[in-house]
Design an enzyme around this catalytic site. Structure first.
Site, short mmCIF file in Angstrom:
data_model
loop_
_atom_site.label_atom_id
_atom_site.label_comp_id
_atom_site.label_asym_id
_atom_site.label_seq_id
_atom_site.Cartn_x
_atom_site.Cartn_y
_atom_site.Cartn_z
N ARG A 67 1.87 -17.28 3.80
CA ARG A 67 0.77 -16.38 4.19
C ARG A 67 -0.45 -17.19 4.62
NH1 ARG A 67 0.06 -12.27 -0.56
NH2 ARG A 67 -1.63 -11.49 0.74
N HIS A 116 -9.63 -8.18 -4.74
CA HIS A 116 -8.32 -8.68 -5.16
C HIS A 116 -8.25 -10.20 -5.08
CE1 HIS A 116 -6.41 -4.50 -4.23
NE2 HIS A 116 -7.05 -4.53 -5.38
N CYS A 124 -6.49 -22.60 -12.56
CA CYS A 124 -5.51 -22.92 -13.61
C CYS A 124 -5.44 -21.75 -14.57
CB CYS A 124 -5.94 -24.19 -14.35
SG CYS A 124 -4.85 -24.52 -15.75
N CYS A 148 -3.89 -30.54 -16.21
CA CYS A 148 -3.55 -30.23 -17.63
C CYS A 148 -2.07 -29.95 -17.78
CB CYS A 148 -4.38 -29.03 -18.12
SG CYS A 148 -3.76 -27.44 -17.54
N THR A 186 -6.61 0.88 5.20
CA THR A 186 -5.93 0.78 3.91
C THR A 186 -5.05 2.00 3.70
OG1 THR A 186 -6.19 0.54 1.50
CG2 THR A 186 -7.89 1.79 2.65
N SER A 187 -3.91 1.77 3.06
CA SER A 187 -2.97 2.88 2.81
C SER A 187 -3.43 3.70 1.61
CB SER A 187 -1.57 2.32 2.55
OG SER A 187 -1.62 1.41 1.45
N ASN A 211 -8.03 4.63 10.57
CA ASN A 211 -6.65 4.21 10.33
C ASN A 211 -5.80 4.67 11.50
OD1 ASN A 211 -4.02 3.76 9.13
ND2 ASN A 211 -5.06 3.71 7.14
N VAL A 212 -4.68 3.95 11.68
CA VAL A 212 -3.77 4.35 12.77
C VAL A 212 -2.81 5.44 12.32
CG1 VAL A 212 -3.91 2.14 13.99
CG2 VAL A 212 -2.20 2.45 12.18
N ALA A 229 -8.72 -0.38 14.30
CA ALA A 229 -10.07 -0.76 13.85
C ALA A 229 -10.79 -1.57 14.91
CB ALA A 229 -9.95 -1.57 12.55
C1 BV8 Z 1 -4.38 -2.60 -12.45
C2 BV8 Z 1 -3.56 -9.23 -4.14
C3 BV8 Z 1 -4.65 -2.19 -14.76
C4 BV8 Z 1 -2.35 -10.05 -4.15
C5 BV8 Z 1 -2.96 -6.90 -4.37
C6 BV8 Z 1 2.83 0.76 -12.77
C7 BV8 Z 1 2.85 -0.49 -13.41
C8 BV8 Z 1 1.79 -1.38 -13.29
C9 BV8 Z 1 0.68 -1.05 -12.53
C10 BV8 Z 1 0.69 0.18 -11.91
C11 BV8 Z 1 1.73 1.09 -12.01
N1 BV8 Z 1 1.42 2.18 -11.27
C12 BV8 Z 1 0.24 2.01 -10.70
C13 BV8 Z 1 -0.23 0.80 -11.10
C14 BV8 Z 1 -1.46 0.23 -10.73
C15 BV8 Z 1 -1.20 -0.74 -9.58
C16 BV8 Z 1 -0.98 0.08 -8.33
O1 BV8 Z 1 -1.89 0.71 -7.87
N2 BV8 Z 1 0.25 0.07 -7.80
C17 BV8 Z 1 0.52 0.84 -6.60
C18 BV8 Z 1 1.43 0.06 -5.66
C19 BV8 Z 1 1.12 2.16 -7.03
N3 BV8 Z 1 -2.41 -1.49 -9.52
C20 BV8 Z 1 -2.51 -2.63 -10.19
O2 BV8 Z 1 -1.60 -3.17 -10.78
C21 BV8 Z 1 -3.90 -3.22 -10.20
N4 BV8 Z 1 -4.26 -3.55 -11.53
O3 BV8 Z 1 -4.25 -1.44 -12.22
O4 BV8 Z 1 -4.64 -3.11 -13.71
C22 BV8 Z 1 -3.23 -1.90 -15.12
C23 BV8 Z 1 -2.45 -2.92 -15.65
C24 BV8 Z 1 -1.14 -2.63 -16.04
C25 BV8 Z 1 -0.61 -1.34 -15.86
C26 BV8 Z 1 -1.39 -0.34 -15.28
C27 BV8 Z 1 -2.69 -0.62 -14.91
C28 BV8 Z 1 -3.96 -4.48 -9.35
C29 BV8 Z 1 -3.77 -4.11 -7.91
C30 BV8 Z 1 -4.03 -5.35 -7.04
C31 BV8 Z 1 -2.71 -5.89 -6.57
N5 BV8 Z 1 -2.97 -7.00 -5.65
N6 BV8 Z 1 -3.22 -7.94 -3.59
C32 BV8 Z 1 -2.02 -10.45 -2.76
O5 BV8 Z 1 -2.55 -9.87 -1.79
O6 BV8 Z 1 -1.22 -11.37 -2.62
S1 BV8 Z 1 -2.68 -5.40 -3.67
C33 BV8 Z 1 -2.29 -5.52 -2.04
O7 BV8 Z 1 -2.21 -4.17 -1.58
C34 BV8 Z 1 -3.37 -6.16 -1.17
O8 BV8 Z 1 -4.55 -6.50 -1.85
C35 BV8 Z 1 -3.66 -5.03 -0.20
O9 BV8 Z 1 -4.90 -5.14 0.31
C36 BV8 Z 1 -3.49 -3.89 -1.12
C37 BV8 Z 1 -3.53 -2.52 -0.58
O10 BV8 Z 1 -2.75 -2.50 0.55
P1 BV8 Z 1 -3.54 -2.19 1.92
O11 BV8 Z 1 -4.65 -3.15 2.05
O12 BV8 Z 1 -3.87 -0.76 1.95
O13 BV8 Z 1 -2.46 -2.59 2.96
P2 BV8 Z 1 -1.21 -1.71 3.42
O14 BV8 Z 1 -0.30 -2.61 4.18
O15 BV8 Z 1 -0.69 -0.93 2.25
O16 BV8 Z 1 -1.84 -0.63 4.44
C38 BV8 Z 1 -2.39 -1.07 5.66
C39 BV8 Z 1 -3.04 0.17 6.27
O17 BV8 Z 1 -3.69 -0.23 7.46
C40 BV8 Z 1 -2.03 1.23 6.65
O18 BV8 Z 1 -2.54 2.50 6.24
C41 BV8 Z 1 -1.96 1.14 8.17
O19 BV8 Z 1 -1.75 2.40 8.76
C42 BV8 Z 1 -3.34 0.66 8.49
N7 BV8 Z 1 -3.45 -0.11 9.74
C43 BV8 Z 1 -2.56 -1.00 10.25
N8 BV8 Z 1 -3.06 -1.54 11.38
C44 BV8 Z 1 -4.28 -1.00 11.57
C45 BV8 Z 1 -4.54 -0.09 10.53
N9 BV8 Z 1 -5.68 0.61 10.45
C46 BV8 Z 1 -6.61 0.40 11.41
N10 BV8 Z 1 -6.44 -0.45 12.44
C47 BV8 Z 1 -5.30 -1.17 12.55
N11 BV8 Z 1 -5.14 -2.01 13.57
#
Ligand code: BV8
Length: 240
Positions: A67, A116, A124, A148, A186-187, A211-212, A229
């Site tokens: 990435r 994020h 570390c 470490c 964002t989705s 969003n698209v 965007a």
């Molecule tokens: C938390 C960093 C407390 C890493 C990321 C079950 C078990 C455990 C947790 C959960 C669970 N159920 C729910 C949760 C909570 C979980 C969550 O929400 N899961 C989701 C999937 C259901 N959240 C967490 O775990 C968070 N922590 O809640 O802690 C906790 C702890 C334990 C248990 C419960 C709660 C932490 C979430 C952070 C995860 N890290 N990223 C890395 O990036 O390597 S998330 C990752 O997804 C990225 O950060 C990304 O940004 C993020 C969201 O995705 P989007 O940015 O929206 O991207 P996506 O591809 O999805 O969508 C793109 C959009 O753009 C689309 O809509 C598309 O149409 C649009 N688009 C495309 N092109 C264009 C456009 N729009 C305009 N113009 C264009 N040209």
């Protein structure tokens, strides 16, 4: 609708901007939930987790180094640049991003609250306190172990990990206080960030989605600008 949102932007004292992977898509950075090439056999929820890292640190690092190389090879796009101009040309614009690619900073946004984390930073996890911010170049980081002895990790928030408490508190304060929240690319499915638009509405803000495609936020937004965007954002603000 563009003109109406542009008038809301001019009238708003405090504008909050929340971005997701979609704002980097036009730069060529694969989004999460689309067809991300060689990683399509993995879902982010499988690789971006502490468990995956503890079990297969090399695989997770391969993904992040891939990435990093993708991101180092691209430039910020018109969407990133438009937001940086908003911040430079008027007061009261706060930028929150879920993206870890660092492209907002490269576009000239002085302050982006990276909810994020940032994949160019490592830390570390063993608590020795080591952290480093690498140059956004395609030269792969070769030192993946801390002095470490522990594996270094990308300084990003993985699924199942809590966000930095100060960062999410700051973000909640910003959107609760905003007159206008722009939600871009964002989705709207990843919590707790996906809860921010509702907090903005409860605080009296108008919410605009750029969003698209439709998302779970679409039905709650005060305005939806369906498009890229990079096309929509520059049209929303002309230097007075
Ligand atoms: C938390 C960093 C407390 C890493 C990321 C079950 C078990 C455990 C947790 C959960 C669970 N159920 C729910 C949760 C909570 C979980 C969550 O929400 N899961 C989701 C999937 C259901 N959240 C967490 O775990 C968070 N922590 O809640 O802690 C906790 C702890 C334990 C248990 C419960 C709660 C932490 C979430 C952070 C995860 N890290 N990223 C890395 O990036 O390597 S998330 C990752 O997804 C990225 O950060 C990304 O940004 C993020 C969201 O995705 P989007 O940015 O929206 O991207 P996506 O591809 O999805 O969508 C793109 C959009 O753009 C689309 O809509 C598309 O149409 C649009 N688009 C495309 N092109 C264009 C456009 N729009 C305009 N113009 C264009 N040209």
């Amino acid at each position: 609708m563009i003109d109406r949102v542009a008038s809301w932007m001019r009238a708003a004292e405090r504008v909050a901007v929340l971005t997701g992977a979609g704002i980097s898509a036009e730069s060529g950075v694969p989004v999460f939930r689309g067809d991300a090439g060689l990683w399509r056999q993995f879902r982010p929820e499988q690789l971006a987790t502490p468990d995956a890292f503890n079990r297969q640190p090399e695989l997770v690092w391969d993904w992040y180094l891939w990435r990093r190389a993708c991101i180092a090879a691209v430039q910020p796009n018109a969407g990133h640049l438009a937001i940086a101009r908003w911040q430079q040309q008027r007061a009261g614009v706060a930028l929150l991003t879920q993206n870890v690619d660092g492209l907002h900073a490269r576009a000239g946004s002085a302050a982006a609250l990276e909810l994020h984390g940032n994949l160019w930073r490592v830390r570390c996890p063993a608590g020795c306190g080591f952290t480093a911010l690498d140059e956004a170049t395609d030269a792969p980081r070769t030192v993946l172990r801390c002095a470490c002895g522990s594996w270094l990790r990308p300084d990003v928030v993985w699924f199942g990990e809590t966000l930095d408490a100060a960062a999410i508190e700051t973000a909640i304060g910003i959107v609760a206080d905003a007159d206008l929240l722009m939600v871009i690319g964002t989705s709207a499915v990843v919590y707790p960030v996906a809860a921010l638009p509702q907090i903005a509405r409860e605080g009296g803000a108008r919410v605009v989605e750029v969003n698209v495609e439709e998302t779970p936020l679409t039905g709650q937004a005060d305005a939806v600008l369906r498009g890229l965007a990079g096309d929509v954002l520059p049209a929303l603000w002309r230097e007075p």
